[in-house]
Design an enzyme around this catalytic site. Structure first.
Site, short mmCIF file in Angstrom:
data_model
loop_
_atom_site.label_atom_id
_atom_site.label_comp_id
_atom_site.label_asym_id
_atom_site.label_seq_id
_atom_site.Cartn_x
_atom_site.Cartn_y
_atom_site.Cartn_z
N ASP A 157 22.77 34.43 130.21
CA ASP A 157 22.47 35.82 129.85
C ASP A 157 22.35 36.72 131.06
O ASP A 157 22.03 37.90 130.92
CB ASP A 157 21.13 35.91 129.12
CG ASP A 157 21.10 35.03 127.90
OD1 ASP A 157 22.16 34.83 127.33
OD2 ASP A 157 20.01 34.57 127.55
N ASP A 174 18.15 36.90 122.52
CA ASP A 174 19.19 35.89 122.42
C ASP A 174 18.64 34.86 121.44
O ASP A 174 17.49 34.49 121.52
CB ASP A 174 19.41 35.27 123.80
CG ASP A 174 20.49 34.23 123.75
OD1 ASP A 174 21.59 34.57 123.28
OD2 ASP A 174 20.23 33.08 124.15
N LYS A 175 19.49 34.41 120.49
CA LYS A 175 18.93 33.58 119.43
C LYS A 175 18.53 32.18 119.93
O LYS A 175 17.39 31.79 119.86
CB LYS A 175 19.93 33.43 118.28
CG LYS A 175 19.40 32.53 117.16
CD LYS A 175 20.42 32.30 116.09
CE LYS A 175 21.48 31.29 116.47
NZ LYS A 175 21.07 29.89 116.38
N THR A 176 19.53 31.47 120.47
CA THR A 176 19.33 30.06 120.72
C THR A 176 18.38 29.82 121.88
O THR A 176 18.57 30.34 122.96
CB THR A 176 20.69 29.38 121.01
OG1 THR A 176 21.57 29.76 119.96
CG2 THR A 176 20.55 27.89 121.08
N ASP A 214 17.60 33.41 128.15
CA ASP A 214 17.14 32.27 128.94
C ASP A 214 17.43 32.42 130.43
O ASP A 214 17.03 31.59 131.23
CB ASP A 214 17.73 30.96 128.41
CG ASP A 214 19.24 30.96 128.46
OD1 ASP A 214 19.81 31.83 129.16
OD2 ASP A 214 19.86 30.10 127.82
N THR A 253 23.99 36.34 119.44
CA THR A 253 24.25 34.91 119.50
C THR A 253 25.74 34.59 119.56
O THR A 253 26.56 35.39 119.10
CB THR A 253 23.61 34.19 118.28
OG1 THR A 253 23.94 32.80 118.35
CG2 THR A 253 24.11 34.75 116.97
N GLY A 254 26.03 33.44 120.11
CA GLY A 254 27.41 32.99 120.14
C GLY A 254 27.75 32.22 118.87
O GLY A 254 28.90 31.90 118.60
N LYS A 263 28.06 39.55 126.29
CA LYS A 263 26.70 39.89 125.90
C LYS A 263 26.26 41.22 126.52
O LYS A 263 25.61 42.03 125.87
CB LYS A 263 25.73 38.78 126.31
CG LYS A 263 25.80 37.59 125.38
CD LYS A 263 24.78 36.54 125.72
CE LYS A 263 24.86 35.39 124.72
NZ LYS A 263 24.02 34.27 125.08
#
Ligand code: AMP
Length: 600
Positions: free
Chosen positions: A491, A291-293, A487, A440-441, A468
């Site tokens: 997720d 997950d990016k953020t 996180d 990512t969103g 996701k």
């Protein structure tokens, strides 16, 4: 004398053997009991009935060697599985509680939430807490696996069990006893060590079979020797030796010892394994989705680029001065950057926030404006730095300008900054032959620029939290074995869906239910460590199973007397010695795992 040794030294084996039979799980103790019982009754029988041969000497040495072997085994096993003890020992027993008239030494168990504690240089921090006074750095490596000391000052959280370095810290207690992070970690480690794994089940089943194999071998040995030399002392000796040597003790310990050490090695590296099967599966993962953020990136806006007509630091200082009153995330990012660079921030006054556009203030007596493109329109000043703005826009960055004397003097670009460690982690994973993907969103622009910068093969942008897990499924449908790193909050479904769900560090919160593995520290490199640990776990288990079963395959025929024609006959006592030795070898082999480096 033999009766005394049998009754005193043999009773523990007989008792445990009886328990095994009662539980219908005959194993090692049942075999030993059978062996010494056969030896004892035969000898007693021959003493009173025929008076000829007896087996007392062998019986006594057998029991003695067995007791000694058992004692050595217990010692090496305890050493191998003492991982939890190590964690427990991190917590000091006493703390210095701050009272009205100085400090009081109290037991840690007496501390309550809200109490204030003094931690002197070099001391262990006794509880979870928040610093309210003092500055120091803290060695958190035992909990997070991160070797660099972490700076702590007012407002920072500290974890119980970590070690304070050079300064004094005054902390307010936020959690004690079972509530602390370390307790949470210990519970997880204990749970994981208990949780049944596939290899454990396999080993248990094999150990179960070995009981019947031993019984069968004993029977065959007895019949064969009776046919060959007639019933007598030799026959009993062979049968007893076979029964003793076939004890599946090493096999029973082969896997649990590896699991215990592996789990504690993981915990010491900030990797908490909730589900052992995940640890066994991790080595087969061929795709890791991040997950990016907050995982690959810091998760908050920061200044990533600056353009200035004069000195960068001068521009940034003025911007920070103008923003000193604003609560906006942009303002915070600018102030942080100025602080990180150690810039002297000039005096400022007359703050005014211009909603949706930016801020105005007087810095060093001169009016300045800081704001986005809207601000430039509002002030009707000429645009500047077109290249910089265009490039930043392409990367999905936000640009904010400094306007002074009716012209643009500088600009900063803000973005969610990529962690340095992400680059290394992605590279290391790819070197292992693992495909890396990102989820990512955020918009396609932002996703593509981050993916490009990290050299990530696949990315999915604009994915809603609820979608996701379908992306994970998509990859799984292509036949991939997927690990998801996120996180653990939005997720959760994706973490559950993935073959291995990895929740990345929230520091003290280790109770992420949806994840199989929790990384205490927010460091994507730990994912590589996890895969390395999984490899190591697999190798050691195989080796141990080999040592445990290989020994039986070799030793049983020897005990049965297959080499008798060439003059090799094992006595029951030597058999017992070899049996214990195989357990010790398995324990030492598991111990050796600690020597291996799992650093990427
Ligand atoms: P907002 O609606 O508050 O997010 O602000 C919209 C735009 O105004 C932002 O994207 C910035 O370009 C600008 N802006 C708002 N507040 C500030 C500030 N404190 N500093 C700089 N720019 C700002």
């Amino acid at each position: 004398f033999s009766i005394i040794v049998f009754l005193y030294g043999g009773i523990p084996f007989l008792r445990m053997g009886r328990d095994e039979l009662e539980d219908r799980e005959p194993g090692m103790m049942a075999l030993i009991s059978l062996a010494i019982f056969v030896a004892f009754t035969y000898s007693m029988g021959s003493l009173f009935l025929s008076g000829s041969s007896s087996f007392f000497w062998e019986l006594v040495t057998l029991i003695d060697v067995m007791l000694l072997g058992h004692w050595i085994e217990m010692r090496s096993v305890r050493k191998a599985s003492g991982a939890l003890e190590e964690l427990k020992e991190l917590m000091p027993d006493t703390a210095e509680k701050i009272t009205e008239n100085g400090t009081d030494e109290v037991r840690v168990s007496e501390l309550e939430e809200g109490d204030k504690v003094l931690v002197r240089p070099g001391d262990s921090i006794p509880v979870d807490g928040k610093v309210y006074d003092g500055e120091s750095s803290v060695d958190e490596s035992m909990v997070t696996g991160e070797s660099k000391p972490v700076d702590k000052s007012e407002g920072d959280e500290v974890i119980g069990g970590t070690v304070n370095n050079e300064g004094s810290l005054r902390i307010e207690v936020t959690a004690t006893g079972d509530e602390t992070a370390l307790s949470g970690i210990m519970n997880l480690v204990e749970e994981a060590q208990k949780s049944e794994s596939r290899s454990q089940k396999l080993a248990d089943r094999a150990a179960g079979w070995l009981f019947y194999i031993a019984l069968g071998s004993g029977l065959v040995t007895g019949v064969a020797w009776t046919l060959a030399v007639g019933f007598g002392l030799t026959v009993i000796e062979r049968v007893v030796t076979v029964l003793v040597i076939a004890c599946p003790h090493a096999l029973g310990l082969a896997v649990p010892l590896v699991v215990a050490i592996n789990t504690s090695m993981a915990a010491q590296n900030g990797i908490l394994v909730r589900d052992r099967i995940a640890m066994e599966e991790a080595r087969t993962i061929d795709t890791v989705v991040f997950d990016k953020t907050g995982t690959l990136t810091e998760g908050e806006q920061s200044v990533v680029d600056i353009k200035a007509v004069s000195q960068e630091d001068e521009v940034l200082g003025k911007m920070a001065a103008a923003e000193s009153d604003s609560e906006h995330v942009i303002a915070e990012a600018i102030r942080n950057e100025a602080e990180d660079r150690g810039i002297d921030i000039p005096e400022s006054s007359g703050f005014e926030s211009i909603s949706g556009k930016g801020v105005r203030a007087e810095v060093g007596g001169i009016e300045v404006h800081v704001g986005g493109p809207n601000m430039l329109e509002h002030l009707e000043v000429k645009k500047r730095f077109e290249d910089f703005v265009e490039r930043s826009g392409r990367k999905g960055r936000t640009v904010v300008y400094l306007v002074e004397d009716g012209e643009v003097r500088g600009a900063v670009a803000l973005a969610d900054r990529i962690r340095d460690k992400s680059r290394e982690a992605v590279k290391k994973l790819q070197n292992r032959g693992v495909e890396v993907a990102m989820l990512t969103g955020d918009s396609e622009d932002v996703a593509a620029s981050v993916a490009e910068e990290l050299n990530i093969d696949t990315h999915f942008a604009e994915v809603l939290p609820e979608d996701k897990d379908s992306k994970i499924q998509e990859l799984q449908n292509q036949g991939k074995k997927v690990a998801m790193v996120g996180d653990g909050v939005n997720d959760a479904p994706a973490l559950t869906r993935a073959n291995v769900g990895i929740a990345i560090g929230s520091g003290t919160d280790v109770a992420v239910e949806s994840a199989d593995v929790i990384l205490v520290k927010n460091n994507p490199k730990a994912v590589v460590k996890l895969l390395n640990l999984s490899d190591l776990n697999y190798r050691k288990m195989l080796q141990n199973l080999f040592w445990a079963t290989g020994y039986n395959a070799l030793a049983i025929p020897l005990a049965a007397g297959i080499a008798a024609p060439v003059g090799v006959m094992l006595s029951p006592a030597v058999g017992a010695g070899i049996m214990s030795l195989s357990t010790v070898i398995v324990a030492i082999n598991a111990q050796l795992m600690r020597r291996k480096s799992i650093n990427p």
